[in-house]
Design a protein around this motif. Structure first.
Motif, PDB file in Angstrom:
ATOM      1  N   LEU A 288       0.799  -1.231   0.000  1.00 13.18           N
ATOM      2  CA  LEU A 288       0.000   0.000   0.000  1.00 13.18           C
ATOM      3  C   LEU A 288       0.833   1.283   0.000  1.00 13.18           C
ATOM      4  O   LEU A 288       0.673   2.126  -0.869  1.00 13.18           O
ATOM      5  CB  LEU A 288      -0.932   0.034   1.229  1.00 13.18           C
ATOM      6  CG  LEU A 288      -2.067  -0.971   1.284  1.00 13.18           C
ATOM      7  CD1 LEU A 288      -2.924  -0.716   2.522  1.00 13.18           C
ATOM      8  CD2 LEU A 288      -2.935  -0.888   0.036  1.00 13.18           C
ATOM      9  N   ILE A 289       1.733   1.398   0.992  1.00 17.58           N
ATOM     10  CA  ILE A 289       2.386   2.701   1.192  1.00 17.58           C
ATOM     11  C   ILE A 289       3.317   3.049   0.038  1.00 17.58           C
ATOM     12  O   ILE A 289       3.153   4.092  -0.606  1.00 17.58           O
ATOM     13  CB  ILE A 289       3.150   2.714   2.538  1.00 17.58           C
ATOM     14  CG1 ILE A 289       2.164   2.508   3.694  1.00 17.58           C
ATOM     15  CG2 ILE A 289       3.910   4.031   2.701  1.00 17.58           C
ATOM     16  CD1 ILE A 289       2.818   2.389   5.066  1.00 17.58           C
ATOM     17  N   SER A 290       4.276   2.176  -0.222  1.00 22.24           N
ATOM     18  CA  SER A 290       5.253   2.518  -1.263  1.00 22.24           C
ATOM     19  C   SER A 290       4.609   2.755  -2.621  1.00 22.24           C
ATOM     20  O   SER A 290       4.898   3.760  -3.271  1.00 22.24           O
ATOM     21  CB  SER A 290       6.326   1.433  -1.376  1.00 22.24           C
ATOM     22  OG  SER A 290       6.927   1.249  -0.121  1.00 22.24           O
ATOM     23  N   PRO A 291       3.736   1.864  -3.075  1.00 22.21           N
ATOM     24  CA  PRO A 291       3.141   2.087  -4.414  1.00 22.21           C
ATOM     25  C   PRO A 291       1.919   3.007  -4.405  1.00 22.21           C
ATOM     26  O   PRO A 291       1.339   3.254  -5.453  1.00 22.21           O
ATOM     27  CB  PRO A 291       2.736   0.673  -4.847  1.00 22.21           C
ATOM     28  CG  PRO A 291       2.450  -0.064  -3.576  1.00 22.21           C
ATOM     29  CD  PRO A 291       3.347   0.531  -2.524  1.00 22.21           C
ATOM     30  N   GLU A 292       1.547   3.501  -3.235  1.00 24.56           N
ATOM     31  CA  GLU A 292       0.349   4.345  -3.105  1.00 24.56           C
ATOM     32  C   GLU A 292      -0.866   3.715  -3.768  1.00 24.56           C
ATOM     33  O   GLU A 292      -1.614   4.339  -4.519  1.00 24.56           O
ATOM     34  CB  GLU A 292       0.600   5.760  -3.633  1.00 24.56           C
ATOM     35  CG  GLU A 292       1.574   6.524  -2.773  1.00 24.56           C
ATOM     36  CD  GLU A 292       1.580   8.023  -3.075  1.00 24.56           C
ATOM     37  OE1 GLU A 292       1.235   8.406  -4.193  1.00 24.56           O
ATOM     38  OE2 GLU A 292       1.947   8.783  -2.164  1.00 24.56           O
ATOM     39  N   ARG A 293      -1.044   2.425  -3.496  1.00 18.00           N
ATOM     40  CA  ARG A 293      -2.239   1.740  -4.002  1.00 18.00           C
ATOM     41  C   ARG A 293      -3.407   1.949  -3.045  1.00 18.00           C
ATOM     42  O   ARG A 293      -3.218   2.258  -1.868  1.00 18.00           O
ATOM     43  CB  ARG A 293      -1.978   0.231  -4.080  1.00 18.00           C
ATOM     44  CG  ARG A 293      -1.018  -0.197  -5.145  1.00 18.00           C
ATOM     45  CD  ARG A 293      -1.100  -1.720  -5.227  1.00 18.00           C
ATOM     46  NE  ARG A 293      -0.073  -2.271  -6.060  1.00 18.00           N
ATOM     47  CZ  ARG A 293       0.891  -3.087  -5.617  1.00 18.00           C
ATOM     48  NH1 ARG A 293       0.984  -3.385  -4.336  1.00 18.00           N
ATOM     49  NH2 ARG A 293       1.763  -3.585  -6.467  1.00 18.00           N
ATOM     50  N   ALA A 294      -4.595   1.753  -3.542  1.00 18.30           N
ATOM     51  CA  ALA A 294      -5.798   1.830  -2.706  1.00 18.30           C
ATOM     52  C   ALA A 294      -6.583   0.532  -2.832  1.00 18.30           C
ATOM     53  O   ALA A 294      -6.515  -0.151  -3.857  1.00 18.30           O
ATOM     54  CB  ALA A 294      -6.664   3.005  -3.133  1.00 18.30           C
TER      55      ALA A 294
END
Ligand SMILES: [Zn+2]
Ligand SMILES: [Zn+2]
Length: 352
Positions: A288-294
């Motif tokens: 989630l955090i590194s790739p800024e996925r939702a």
């Protein structure tokens, strides 16, 4: 009080009790007599003409139900309560959630998140496999009389739920170039067509399944089928010349399918969960955090999405038509449900 008096011929033609299917559990369907209520203030009585079978019916099919199931109904108004403006004879579809219209989510238009629902049609109150359904006028959506009522059921789960999932994805993903979907059931099939209409035909939609007949339907509708018996999702995406998946939509409700999807979602992309069931494991930093996925949930759809979907259905009727693969008369409901639950069809609609 109903608007029609007891001596009105149209009203007196409506029986006080009617035979309806009874889901007994363990895949058995019998029948029982159900009272046919007269509509009170704000209510409409619908004579059901068509109800589409849904994977969600499986629970009631296997465990039995205390009401008449069926939550994808289309029918015709046959009696109207006071304080309504819909005319008898009006055709339309029934929105599953009998939303209150005044709670905070409803006031914001999020009628699928109502805090004070009066009913879930087919789950808490008699639904669309019976001959009559009592609804509030507010959860009845009229359709033009020239629309086939079996096709009108496409406005519900097939177009409504999928269109809403795409809108949920759009909250996060602004430049969608490719979509992956798990499950080529009615939702997966609906997503192929709705994604093309809402996002444009240049956005490929990859759909996984293990059923040859459903994968064949995916291609017929213009999607890119991936047969999980012979390929992984990642291989299928590469084979189709796709570099990155911006939006992944899980309709299968399986942990394995969600894991495969989240592993494939690009940076800034989104996984939308539509299929209920099972779980998902996450490494918060790397997933989630590194790739800024939702990761988003998407439940049914908003009542106010129906007008747009009706326009789409009328303009693209032939593109949606192949999604309904089978039609049965209500007398053959057991055969129809059994066929649908075999997982080899598109949408199966029961007509009466
Ligand atoms: Zn459904
Ligand atoms: Zn509400």
């Amino acid at each position: 009080m109903s608007r029609l008096g007891p001596n009105d011929p149209a009203q007196s033609a409506i029986p006080d009790v009617a035979t309806a299917p009874r889901f007994l559990g363990e895949g058995l369907i019998g029948s029982w007599e159900r009272n046919v209520a007269r509509p009170h203030s704000g209510e409409l009585l619908i004579a059901v003409r068509a109800n589409a079978i849904c994977g969600t019916d499986r629970q009631q099919y296997l465990n039995g139900a205390g009401v008449v199931p069926g939550h994808e109904a289309a029918g015709i108004v046959v009696a109207t309560g006071e304080n309504t403006s819909t005319a008898s004879g009006t055709p339309g579809v029934v929105f599953l959630m009998d939303f209150c219209g005044s709670c905070r989510p409803c006031a914001a238009g999020a009628t699928n998140q109502c805090l004070a629902k009066r009913a879930d049609m087919g789950f808490t109150h008699d639904g669309g496999y019976g001959p009559y359904e009592l609804v509030h006028e507010t959860n009845f959506f009229p359709v033009p009389p020239d629309l086939d009522l079996a096709e009108a059921t496409l406005l519900l789960d097939v177009m409504g739920t999928t269109g809403h999932a795409i809108e949920r994805a759009r909250l996060v993903a602004k430049d969608i170039q490719a979509i992956a979907v798990s499950g080529a059931g009615p939702l997966g099939l609906g997503l192929v067509v709705m994604a093309r209409l809402l996002l444009g035909s240049s956005v490929p939609v990859v759909v996984t399944d293990v059923q040859p007949a459903r994968l064949e339907l995916v291609s017929r509708l213009g999607g890119r089928p991936v047969d999980l018996r012979t390929s992984t999702l990642a291989q299928g995406v590469r084979t189709n010349g796709i570099d990155e998946i911006d939006v992944a939509i899980d309709t299968a409700g399986k942990k394995a399918s969600r894991q495969a999807l989240i592993n494939l979602v690009a940076k800034r992309g989104v996984l939308v969960c539509v299929g209920h069931g099972e779980s998902l494991e996450l490494e918060v930093s790397s997933d989630l955090i590194s790739p800024e996925r939702a990761i988003l949930g998407s439940e049914y759809f908003r009542f106010d999405e129906l007008p747009r979907n009706l326009e789409l259905l009328r303009a693209h009727r032939s593109e949606f038509a192949p999604i309904i693969t089978d039609r049965f008369g209500i007398a053959n409901l057991p055969e129809a449900v059994s066929l649908f639950m075999s997982g080899t069809t598109g949408k199966v609609v029961v007509e009466q």
